[in-house]
Enzyme design. Structure first.
Site, PDB file in Angstrom:
ATOM      1  N   ARG A 290      25.249 -17.601   1.858  1.00 19.49           N
ATOM      2  CA  ARG A 290      24.226 -17.662   2.254  1.00 19.49           C
ATOM      3  C   ARG A 290      24.693 -15.667   2.761  1.00 19.49           C
ATOM      4  O   ARG A 290      23.270 -15.260   3.697  1.00 19.49           O
ATOM      5  CB  ARG A 290      24.999 -18.146   4.100  1.00 19.49           C
ATOM      6  CG  ARG A 290      23.356 -17.656   4.962  1.00 19.49           C
ATOM      7  CD  ARG A 290      23.370 -18.314   6.257  1.00 19.49           C
ATOM      8  NE  ARG A 290      24.358 -18.405   6.971  1.00 19.49           N
ATOM      9  CZ  ARG A 290      25.338 -17.842   8.177  1.00 19.49           C
ATOM     10  NH1 ARG A 290      24.772 -16.365   8.213  1.00 19.49           N
ATOM     11  NH2 ARG A 290      25.979 -17.973   8.583  1.00 19.49           N
TER      12      ARG A 290
ATOM     13  N   TYR B 238      -3.164 -13.709   3.046  1.00 21.03           N
ATOM     14  CA  TYR B 238      -3.581 -14.981   2.748  1.00 21.03           C
ATOM     15  C   TYR B 238      -2.783 -15.481   4.476  1.00 21.03           C
ATOM     16  O   TYR B 238      -2.299 -15.251   5.526  1.00 21.03           O
ATOM     17  CB  TYR B 238      -1.246 -15.202   1.917  1.00 21.03           C
ATOM     18  CG  TYR B 238      -0.380 -16.524   1.953  1.00 21.03           C
ATOM     19  CD1 TYR B 238      -1.710 -17.668   1.457  1.00 21.03           C
ATOM     20  CD2 TYR B 238       0.523 -16.673   2.213  1.00 21.03           C
ATOM     21  CE1 TYR B 238      -0.901 -19.030   1.571  1.00 21.03           C
ATOM     22  CE2 TYR B 238       1.039 -17.829   2.998  1.00 21.03           C
ATOM     23  CZ  TYR B 238       0.518 -19.579   2.120  1.00 21.03           C
ATOM     24  OH  TYR B 238       0.735 -20.086   2.091  1.00 21.03           O
TER      25      TYR B 238
ATOM     26  N   ASP C  17       2.060  -6.995   0.049  1.00 20.30           N
ATOM     27  CA  ASP C  17       2.260  -8.123  -0.622  1.00 20.30           C
ATOM     28  C   ASP C  17       1.632  -7.954  -1.482  1.00 20.30           C
ATOM     29  O   ASP C  17       0.846  -8.095  -2.185  1.00 20.30           O
ATOM     30  CB  ASP C  17       2.026  -9.407   0.229  1.00 20.30           C
ATOM     31  CG  ASP C  17       1.921 -10.786  -0.243  1.00 20.30           C
ATOM     32  OD1 ASP C  17       2.143 -10.575  -1.300  1.00 20.30           O
ATOM     33  OD2 ASP C  17       2.252 -12.044   0.086  1.00 20.30           O
TER      34      ASP C  17
ATOM     35  N   LYS D 101       5.152 -17.900  -7.343  1.00 19.03           N
ATOM     36  CA  LYS D 101       4.415 -17.780  -7.968  1.00 19.03           C
ATOM     37  C   LYS D 101       4.759 -17.108  -9.425  1.00 19.03           C
ATOM     38  O   LYS D 101       4.841 -17.742 -10.107  1.00 19.03           O
ATOM     39  CB  LYS D 101       3.359 -16.889  -7.361  1.00 19.03           C
ATOM     40  CG  LYS D 101       2.950 -17.048  -6.009  1.00 19.03           C
ATOM     41  CD  LYS D 101       2.534 -18.203  -5.472  1.00 19.03           C
ATOM     42  CE  LYS D 101       2.210 -18.550  -3.880  1.00 19.03           C
ATOM     43  NZ  LYS D 101       2.333 -20.068  -3.752  1.00 19.03           N
TER      44      LYS D 101
HETATM   45  C1  LIG Z   1      -0.353 -13.829  -1.614  1.00 13.33           C
HETATM   46  C2  LIG Z   1       0.819 -14.839  -0.874  1.00 13.33           C
HETATM   47  N1  LIG Z   1       1.639 -14.152  -0.345  1.00 13.33           N
HETATM   48  C3  LIG Z   1       2.575 -14.760   0.307  1.00 13.33           C
HETATM   49  C4  LIG Z   1       2.793 -16.458   0.065  1.00 13.33           C
HETATM   50  C5  LIG Z   1       3.817 -17.198   1.030  1.00 13.33           C
HETATM   51  O1  LIG Z   1       4.834 -17.510  -0.308  1.00 13.33           O
HETATM   52  P1  LIG Z   1       5.425 -19.196  -0.012  1.00 13.33           P
HETATM   53  O2  LIG Z   1       4.730 -20.367  -0.794  1.00 13.33           O
HETATM   54  O3  LIG Z   1       6.720 -18.879  -1.597  1.00 13.33           O
HETATM   55  O4  LIG Z   1       6.596 -18.800   0.791  1.00 13.33           O
HETATM   56  C6  LIG Z   1       1.739 -16.790  -0.726  1.00 13.33           C
HETATM   57  C7  LIG Z   1       1.864 -18.814  -0.750  1.00 13.33           C
HETATM   58  O5  LIG Z   1       0.250 -19.586  -1.377  1.00 13.33           O
HETATM   59  C8  LIG Z   1       0.900 -15.803  -1.297  1.00 13.33           C
HETATM   60  O6  LIG Z   1      -0.349 -16.695  -1.791  1.00 13.33           O
END
Ligand SMILES: Cc1ncc(COP(=O)(O)O)c(C=O)c1O
Length: 388
Positions: free
Chosen positions: A56, A109, A180, A205
């Site tokens: 962990r 998001y 992000d 992704k």
């Molecule tokens: C731009 C963006 N940030 C964060 C996330 C969250 O990621 P996760 O689904 O891997 O937790 C997503 C998920 O679709 C996303 O599109």
């Protein structure tokens, strides 16, 4: 945090064959590590040993992939987390305390929006959502602002902010800046070189790229990653070693995949705009995109594989188009080699109020395309028949 090749021999446990020199990174499926004596444990606890204690905290497979990701982002250090949302939570909780304010782009998001607006607000960390353009203005930040959070390009409308200008405004106000950068990938954009403090990815992704792993990533200076690693340890948001291996395998083809994602998406975006069959095409590589100039400056590798289209804001029309597609699969998520389509109001922006949708620039007639690496003419033919 350990900084050494993850394939170094690390213990004398069962079946440890030191004569093997594996080409690929082994998966260390172990929760714990063997010490020879108390002195070794003491040295570890005093930070004077590069041994491992407990998975962990860290694991050789996870560390091996983190080192690759740090190199890709041009970061001193990187961390892998259990999901993109685990990365968001860990980054926010490691940089804020009760009473602090987060300033966040309203083009965002949905998961991040709900985490900040609905969950963390219950613990005294409040969030002010602002137009992405305001992030580059130092007066946007108050004395209470600890953190600025933004996406570029944003989900789903592909808005791009001037990353260097936002980083500078944050530095001037003593605010930690976090981007992000999921939609861009480190192939298309390197935010740390533009002055941002922390880069975050949903590694679910493009980094993994095969839609078979849920993971997240943070990258930045050793000092910032130390704080995030401490929060990760306490929150238990670390990535499993088997999943880390899959991310590492995906990253090996990231550059080759992105070349095709970038080229396919640009070609389809240009065709969609020329076709006149959709009311609006959002793609940062198109001169018609409001942020084309800034995207051209800060995305030297390409504009990415994501396109958003609007069919007159008409939910009935967009669902008919959605239902007719054959090659594009109707699925949430993005960044894998297969082309996917989703309707933001049913997925990433599901449950948003009309005001939240308007602030994010999202309409009920929008479709988000994650353009894969299939033959681009096949993809075009599929869009053409569905729009007919
Ligand atoms: C731009 C963006 N940030 C964060 C996330 C969250 O990621 P996760 O689904 O891997 O937790 C997503 C998920 O679709 C996303 O599109």
């Amino acid at each position: 945090m350990k900084h050494r090749p993850a394939t170094d021999a690390i213990h004398r446990g069962e079946g440890d064959d030191r004569s093997a020199s594996p080409l690929t990174l082994p998966i260390y499926e172990t929760t714990t590590y063997v010490f020879e004596n108390a002195a070794e444990v003491e040295a570890y606890q005093a930070g004077q040993s590069d041994k491992y204690l407990y998975s962990r905290y860290s694991n050789p497979t996870v560390v091996g992939v983190e080192q690759k990701l740090a190199a890709l982002e041009g970061a001193e250090s990187a961390l892998l987390l259990a999901s993109g949302m685990a990365a968001v939570t860990t980054a926010v909780l490691s940089t804020t305390k009760v009473g602090d304010e987060v300033v966040c782009s309203s083009a965002l998001y949905g998961g991040t929006l709900h985490l900040l607006a609905d969950l963390l607000s219950r613990f005294g960390i409040t969030t002010r959502f602002v137009d992405p353009v305001a992030l580059a203005d130092p007066t946007t930040y108050s004395d209470r602002t600890a953190l600025a959070w933004f996406e570029s390009p944003s989900n789903p409308t592909l808005r791009c902010v001037d990353i260097a200008a936002v980083a500078e405004a944050c530095r001037a106000r003593g605010v930690v800046s976090v981007i992000d950068s999921t939609f861009a990938t480190p192939i298309n954009q390197r935010p740390l070189a533009l002055g941002v403090d922390i880069v975050m990815h949903s590694a679910t992704k493009y980094l993994n790229g095969h839609s078979d792993v849920t993971a997240g990533m943070l990258a930045g200076s050793v000092e910032r990653m130390k704080a995030c690693a401490y929060a990760r340890k306490m929150l238990g948001t670390v990535l499993d070693p088997a999943a880390a291996y899959a991310v590492g395998r995906g990253v090996k083809s990231l550059s080759a995949r992105m070349a095709v994602h970038n080229a396919n998406a640009l070609r389809l975006a240009e065709w969609l705009e020329e076709s006149g069959r959709v009311s609006r095409v959002y793609y940062p590589g198109l001169p018609s995109h409001p942020d084309h100039a800034v995207a051209t400056r800060q995305m030297p590798g390409g504009f990415g594989g994501m396109i958003c289209i609007d069919l007159d804001g008409d939910y009935g029309r967009v669902t008919r188009f959605f239902d007719r597609l054959q090659l594009f699969k109707r699925a949430a998520s993005l960044g894998g080699i297969e082309s996917l389509i989703s309707l933001p109001v049913l997925t990433s922006q599901y449950g948003h109020t009309d005001a939240q949708l308007a602030a994010a620039g999202v309409t009920r007639g929008m479709a988000r395309l994650s353009v894969g690496i299939e033959d681009v003419d096949d993809l075009k033919a599929d869009l053409e028949q569905a729009l007919a």
